[in-house]
Each structure stands twice: as structure tokens, then as C-alpha cells.
Write an enzyme that holds these catalytic residues in place. Structure first.
Site, PDB file in Angstrom:
ATOM      1  N   GLU A   1     -10.621   3.049   0.145  1.00 30.46           N
ATOM      2  CA  GLU A   1     -11.614   2.323   0.943  1.00 30.46           C
ATOM      3  C   GLU A   1     -13.005   2.428   0.317  1.00 30.46           C
ATOM      4  O   GLU A   1     -13.758   1.455   0.301  1.00 30.46           O
ATOM      5  CB  GLU A   1     -11.617   2.849   2.372  1.00 30.46           C
ATOM      6  CG  GLU A   1     -12.180   1.850   3.351  1.00 30.46           C
ATOM      7  CD  GLU A   1     -11.781   2.174   4.792  1.00 30.46           C
ATOM      8  OE1 GLU A   1     -10.619   1.930   5.150  1.00 30.46           O
ATOM      9  OE2 GLU A   1     -12.626   2.691   5.527  1.00 30.46           O
TER      10      GLU A   1
ATOM     11  N   GLU B   1     -13.009   0.076  -2.508  1.00 36.91           N
ATOM     12  CA  GLU B   1     -13.144  -1.310  -2.040  1.00 36.91           C
ATOM     13  C   GLU B   1     -14.594  -1.593  -1.651  1.00 36.91           C
ATOM     14  O   GLU B   1     -15.136  -2.662  -1.966  1.00 36.91           O
ATOM     15  CB  GLU B   1     -12.205  -1.538  -0.845  1.00 36.91           C
ATOM     16  CG  GLU B   1     -12.191  -2.978  -0.371  1.00 36.91           C
ATOM     17  CD  GLU B   1     -11.238  -3.213   0.805  1.00 36.91           C
ATOM     18  OE1 GLU B   1     -10.549  -2.265   1.246  1.00 36.91           O
ATOM     19  OE2 GLU B   1     -11.204  -4.361   1.290  1.00 36.91           O
TER      20      GLU B   1
ATOM     21  N   CYS C   1      -8.336   1.844   9.939  1.00 34.10           N
ATOM     22  CA  CYS C   1      -7.261   2.804  10.290  1.00 34.10           C
ATOM     23  C   CYS C   1      -6.823   2.757  11.732  1.00 34.10           C
ATOM     24  O   CYS C   1      -5.910   3.480  12.104  1.00 34.10           O
ATOM     25  CB  CYS C   1      -7.616   4.236   9.922  1.00 34.10           C
ATOM     26  SG  CYS C   1      -9.270   4.542   9.545  1.00 34.10           S
TER      27      CYS C   1
ATOM     28  N   SER D   1     -11.344  -3.797   5.837  1.00 34.69           N
ATOM     29  CA  SER D   1     -10.798  -3.280   4.582  1.00 34.69           C
ATOM     30  C   SER D   1      -9.319  -3.622   4.542  1.00 34.69           C
ATOM     31  O   SER D   1      -8.652  -3.642   5.579  1.00 34.69           O
ATOM     32  CB  SER D   1     -10.982  -1.764   4.567  1.00 34.69           C
ATOM     33  OG  SER D   1     -10.091  -1.183   3.649  1.00 34.69           O
TER      34      SER D   1
ATOM     35  N   LYS E   1       0.036   3.250  17.247  1.00 33.78           N
ATOM     36  CA  LYS E   1       0.678   3.487  15.939  1.00 33.78           C
ATOM     37  C   LYS E   1       2.170   3.191  15.990  1.00 33.78           C
ATOM     38  O   LYS E   1       2.783   2.891  14.966  1.00 33.78           O
ATOM     39  CB  LYS E   1       0.474   4.944  15.500  1.00 33.78           C
ATOM     40  CG  LYS E   1      -0.974   5.349  15.279  1.00 33.78           C
ATOM     41  CD  LYS E   1      -1.466   5.084  13.876  1.00 33.78           C
ATOM     42  CE  LYS E   1      -2.916   5.507  13.731  1.00 33.78           C
ATOM     43  NZ  LYS E   1      -3.581   4.942  12.565  1.00 33.78           N
TER      44      LYS E   1
ATOM     45  N   GLU F   1       2.235  -0.412  15.311  1.00 32.60           N
ATOM     46  CA  GLU F   1       1.796  -0.651  13.938  1.00 32.60           C
ATOM     47  C   GLU F   1       2.948  -0.406  12.966  1.00 32.60           C
ATOM     48  O   GLU F   1       3.189  -1.192  12.049  1.00 32.60           O
ATOM     49  CB  GLU F   1       0.630   0.297  13.612  1.00 32.60           C
ATOM     50  CG  GLU F   1       0.091   0.122  12.195  1.00 32.60           C
ATOM     51  CD  GLU F   1      -0.827   1.271  11.787  1.00 32.60           C
ATOM     52  OE1 GLU F   1      -0.624   2.415  12.242  1.00 32.60           O
ATOM     53  OE2 GLU F   1      -1.745   1.012  10.993  1.00 32.60           O
TER      54      GLU F   1
ATOM     55  N   GLU G   1       4.900  -6.188   7.443  1.00 28.38           N
ATOM     56  CA  GLU G   1       4.263  -6.055   6.121  1.00 28.38           C
ATOM     57  C   GLU G   1       4.047  -4.591   5.736  1.00 28.38           C
ATOM     58  O   GLU G   1       3.681  -4.293   4.601  1.00 28.38           O
ATOM     59  CB  GLU G   1       2.932  -6.832   6.073  1.00 28.38           C
ATOM     60  CG  GLU G   1       1.821  -6.321   6.965  1.00 28.38           C
ATOM     61  CD  GLU G   1       1.906  -6.840   8.406  1.00 28.38           C
ATOM     62  OE1 GLU G   1       2.985  -7.310   8.817  1.00 28.38           O
ATOM     63  OE2 GLU G   1       0.888  -6.742   9.119  1.00 28.38           O
TER      64      GLU G   1
ATOM     65  N   CYS H   1      -9.963   9.002  17.711  1.00 30.74           N
ATOM     66  CA  CYS H   1      -8.555   9.373  17.917  1.00 30.74           C
ATOM     67  C   CYS H   1      -8.384  10.638  18.755  1.00 30.74           C
ATOM     68  O   CYS H   1      -7.335  10.819  19.376  1.00 30.74           O
ATOM     69  CB  CYS H   1      -7.855   9.558  16.585  1.00 30.74           C
ATOM     70  SG  CYS H   1      -7.808   8.063  15.597  1.00 30.74           S
TER      71      CYS H   1
HETATM   72 FE1  SF4 Z   1      -7.221   3.721  17.375  1.00 29.42          FE
HETATM   73 FE2  SF4 Z   1      -7.045   5.214  19.527  1.00 29.42          FE
HETATM   74 FE3  SF4 Z   1      -4.964   4.999  17.929  1.00 29.42          FE
HETATM   75 FE4  SF4 Z   1      -7.095   6.359  17.110  1.00 29.42          FE
HETATM   76  S1  SF4 Z   1      -5.756   6.898  18.802  1.00 29.42           S
HETATM   77  S2  SF4 Z   1      -5.949   4.859  15.910  1.00 29.42           S
HETATM   78  S3  SF4 Z   1      -8.760   5.210  18.072  1.00 29.42           S
HETATM   79  S4  SF4 Z   1      -5.879   3.326  19.121  1.00 29.42           S
END
Ligand code: SF4
Length: 381
Positions: free
Chosen positions: A86, A89, A106, A126, A165, A168, A173, A310
Site C-alpha cells: 500500500e 502504491e 482492509c 487501494s 470478513k 469477504e 476474486e 477493528c
Molecule cells: Fe471493518 Fe469492522 Fe471488520 Fe474491522 S472489524 S474490518 S472495522 S468491518
């Protein structure tokens, strides 16, 4: 559940993955590799009666080894790797007239929101994958080669403070050659559940160290867990690369703390680099709308969907929006940073080795293939 009031991914129903992780651990054909996000180590102790912000890194590693994971690694390693990519970049965009601001990438909580609500601005984030996804990509290539195992037999599990996540990891991809970078995500709370199910007495565990090579990390990586941390970590590296000087004071105080939006200006080679940090989707929307309207100009911005970053994620021990708990977890994050000898990502010896042995140049061809992604314009919700 509690997620509805504080979690940006409230629309998503949390799927419990614990039994799937036990199945993988019980499958003799599989090599099960686990990684833990920065924010987990300052909150997991709360599940076992400790004060918020207690740093339990060594006990967390010991519990994962006791549970039976074949390798216990650290997402912090991959956070250092994220900074290599990053910051590269950012420097590239700055020096070649590329799109600014650069937006850190992230947090899947805002990525999805952004794809729906700001699909006209997809050139600002990014292209870096998030750290745990980078970890998975490196584990199934570089590490699999080193361990001499078939990547198909490797199961990568992420322990995350985050519910988003899980979704995600399923993005098509985010994989390589037909395999997913990350196979399963469990939250901090689900790890606590596994520790209980295994009958482990967490509080009496002796500290243990992460395995290597993907367990080595710097202070820059752990601060990813708190709002402002990703940009601060990127600055520590970008500053040194751009100025060719040593950054003596690595702590950018203006980027820290719980205020909704923070701004700082850092002079690099005579140029004022303007930075903004925000957390919570309401604050993010306001900042992005100002940028879209040309009312604010920045070189780099960081957005985290959860309150405090997080450490306040929807997969963490319940905090009910209690600011005191969030502040204590943030303090835990910065104390872990201060305790590290190396505090800049580009100084991580295992990261240097990874580029030397496998990736080549940061932001180069191989790095692009494994560590970068793209975004998709989606319909406004
Ligand atoms: Fe985003 Fe919350 Fe997940 Fe951290 S815990 S990556 S701030 S959604």
C-alpha cells in the site's frame, strides 16, 4: 443480536463456523493453518474474565496450539506485507500523478458499502487485498512450497474481530488458481467458544510464540487494529522511502484516538501531505461526500466501518458501544506496538525474505498477481 446496534454489517446474519473448523482439524488429510488479526489479542481475554485491553497474545497462541492447529501464524505479518504494497502504491500514485486520495482497503465492511454508494469513485481505494487475504495467498503459494505440501490440502483459517470478513472470504476474486485464499473465518467470540469446547483453562496457559516464517511482525502491523493505525503504519514506511531518512518519532498522535474524524498534515520533502481518518459508516459517508463534491482534498484517507476500528468489530466480545472498553482495547494495541523492537513494516526480516525469495519487487508483477484485487460497481441500495 448486539451487532444490530453497532455493527455496520447488521444486514448480514452471522454464520457460526466453529463446527466446520473442528471438521478440518479432524481431517487427517488436511494441514490446517490459522492466523489471528491484530485486534483479537486485546479483546479475547475479556471472554475469560480479564480486563478490556489485556494483551493475551502468548496465551492466544498457546490456546491455538492446544486446539491442534498445525501452524499458528499472525495476520500481523500480512499487515506488514499490506504496508509494503500500500505504501508502494501511494508513492507510485504520488510520483506519477495517479488518483488521490488513496483510500485504505482492509475493511470489507466499507468496501461493500462503497461499491453500492460511491461506485463513481472506485479509482480511489487501494487495490491491496486485506491483510488476512494476502496471508492466505502467500500461505497457499510460498508457504505451501516451503512446507512441500499440496495447496489443495491446506486449509487457511482466519480468526477475525469481524463478521464482514466471512463474506469477504467468499468473494470470487479473492483466490488463486481455483482455490480460495482463505477457507474459513471465525470471530474472536467463536475462538473463545472453541477454547471452551476444548476444555482449555485459558487463564493458566503459558505464553507461546507464533510459528515462522509467517509469524514475525512489527509494531506497525499491530496498530491496524485501532482507527488511524493503517495510515500511521503506511506513513512510517512511506516517509522513509520518500525522504530516504530515518523516521525517529514513529508515533503520529494526531491520527490516534476515538474522535469520529481526525486530520493531520505531514511534511514530506517540502510537500504537505494531508491525511484524514474516519470510523463508523455515517462519518465515512460524510467524508466521502465532501471529497466527491470537491470540498475537501486529501492525499490519503483511512476508513474503518466499526467504532474505534477493528477493536470494536462485530465479532469481538460484546462491548455494547461502551467507549471505555474501546479505549482500553486501543491502549492495549498501542502498548503492544511500543513493546516491539521493530516498528516499521519494511524492517520485518521475514517480509524482506519473502520478497527476496518469492515475490520480487514490492508492487511488482508477482505481488500484483497474488496481493491485489479490484472492486465492482453495484446498484445503489
Ligand atoms: Fe471493518 Fe469492522 Fe471488520 Fe474491522 S472489524 S474490518 S472495522 S468491518
Amino acid at each position: 443480536g448486539q451487532c444490530l446496534s453497532v455493527c455496520p454489517t447488521a444486514a448480514l446474519t452471522e454464520v457460526n463456523n466453529v463446527s466446520k473448523v473442528w471438521d478440518a482439524l479432524n481431517d487427517e488429510d488436511k494441514v490446517v493453518v490459522v492466523q489471528t488479526a491484530p485486534a483479537v489479542r486485546v479483546a479475547l481475554g475479556e471472554e475469560f474474565g480479564m480486563d478490556p485491553g489485556s494483551v493475551v497474545t502468548g496465551k492466544m497462541v498457546a490456546s491455538l496450539k492446544n486446539i491442534g492447529f498445525d501452524k499458528v501464524f499472525d495476520t500481523d505479518f500480512a499487515a506488514d506485507l499490506t504496508i509494503m504494497e500500500e505504501a508502494s502504491e501511494f508513492v507510485h500514485r504520488l510520483e506519477h500523478g495517479g488518483k488521490l486520495p488513496i483510500l485504505t482497503s482492509c475493511c470489507p465492511g466499507w468496501v461493500k458499502f462503497f461499491e453500492h454508494q460511491f461506485s463513481d469513485m472506485l479509482d480511489i481505494p487501494s487495490s491491496c487485498k486485506s491483510p488476512h487475504e494476502m496471508f492466505g495467498a502467500v500461505a497457499k503459494t510460498y508457504l505451501a512450497q516451503k512446507m512441500d505440501i499440496d495447496p489443495e490440502k491446506m486449509v487457511v483459517i482466519s480468526v477475525m474481530p469481524c463478521v464482514a470478513k466471512k463474506y469477504e472470504a467468499a468473494r470470487p476474486e479473492l483466490g488463486h488458481g481455483g482455490t480460495k485464499d482463505v477457507d474459513l473465518v471465525i470471530t474472536t467470540r467463536e475462538l473463545a467458544q472453541m477454547i471452551r469446547e476444548a476444555g482449555i483453562d485459558f487463564n493458566t496457559l503459558e505464553n507461546q510464540d507464533f510459528d515462522n516464517p509467517l509469524g514475525e511482525s512489527t509494531g506497525a502491523s499491530v496498530i491496524f487494529g485501532a482507527t488511524g493505525g493503517v495510515i500511521e503504519a503506511a506513513l512510517r514506511t512511506a516517509y522513509e522511502w520518500l525522504t530516504k531518512e530515518t523516521l525517529e518519532n514513529v508515533e503520529f498522535e494526531a491520527l490516534r484516538g476515538i474522535e469520529g474524524t481526525k486530520e493531520a498534515t505531514v511534511n514530506i520533502n517540502g510537500q504537505d501531505i494531508k491525511i484524514a481518518v474516519t470510523h463508523g459508516l455515517g462519518n465515512a459517508r460524510a467524508l466521502l461526500e465532501k471529497i466527491r463534491a470537491g470540498e475537501a482534498e486529501y492525499h490519503a484517507i483511512e476508513i474503518m466501518a466499526c467504532p474505534g476500528g477493528c477493536i470494536g468489530g462485530g465479532g469481538q466480545p460484546y462491548h455494547h458501544g461502551n467507549l471505555d472498553i474501546l479505549k482500553k482495547r486501543i491502549e492495549g494495541i498501542y502498548s503492544e506496538d511500543r513493546s516491539k523492537t521493530l516498528r516499521k513494516s519494511h524492517e520485518n526480516p521475514m517480509i524482506k525474505k519473502l520478497y527476496e525469495e518469492y515475490l520480487g519487487e514490492p508492487y511488482g508483477e508477482k505481488a500484483h498477481e497474488l496481493l491485489h484485487t479490484h472492486y465492482v460497481a453495484r446498484q445503489k441500495m
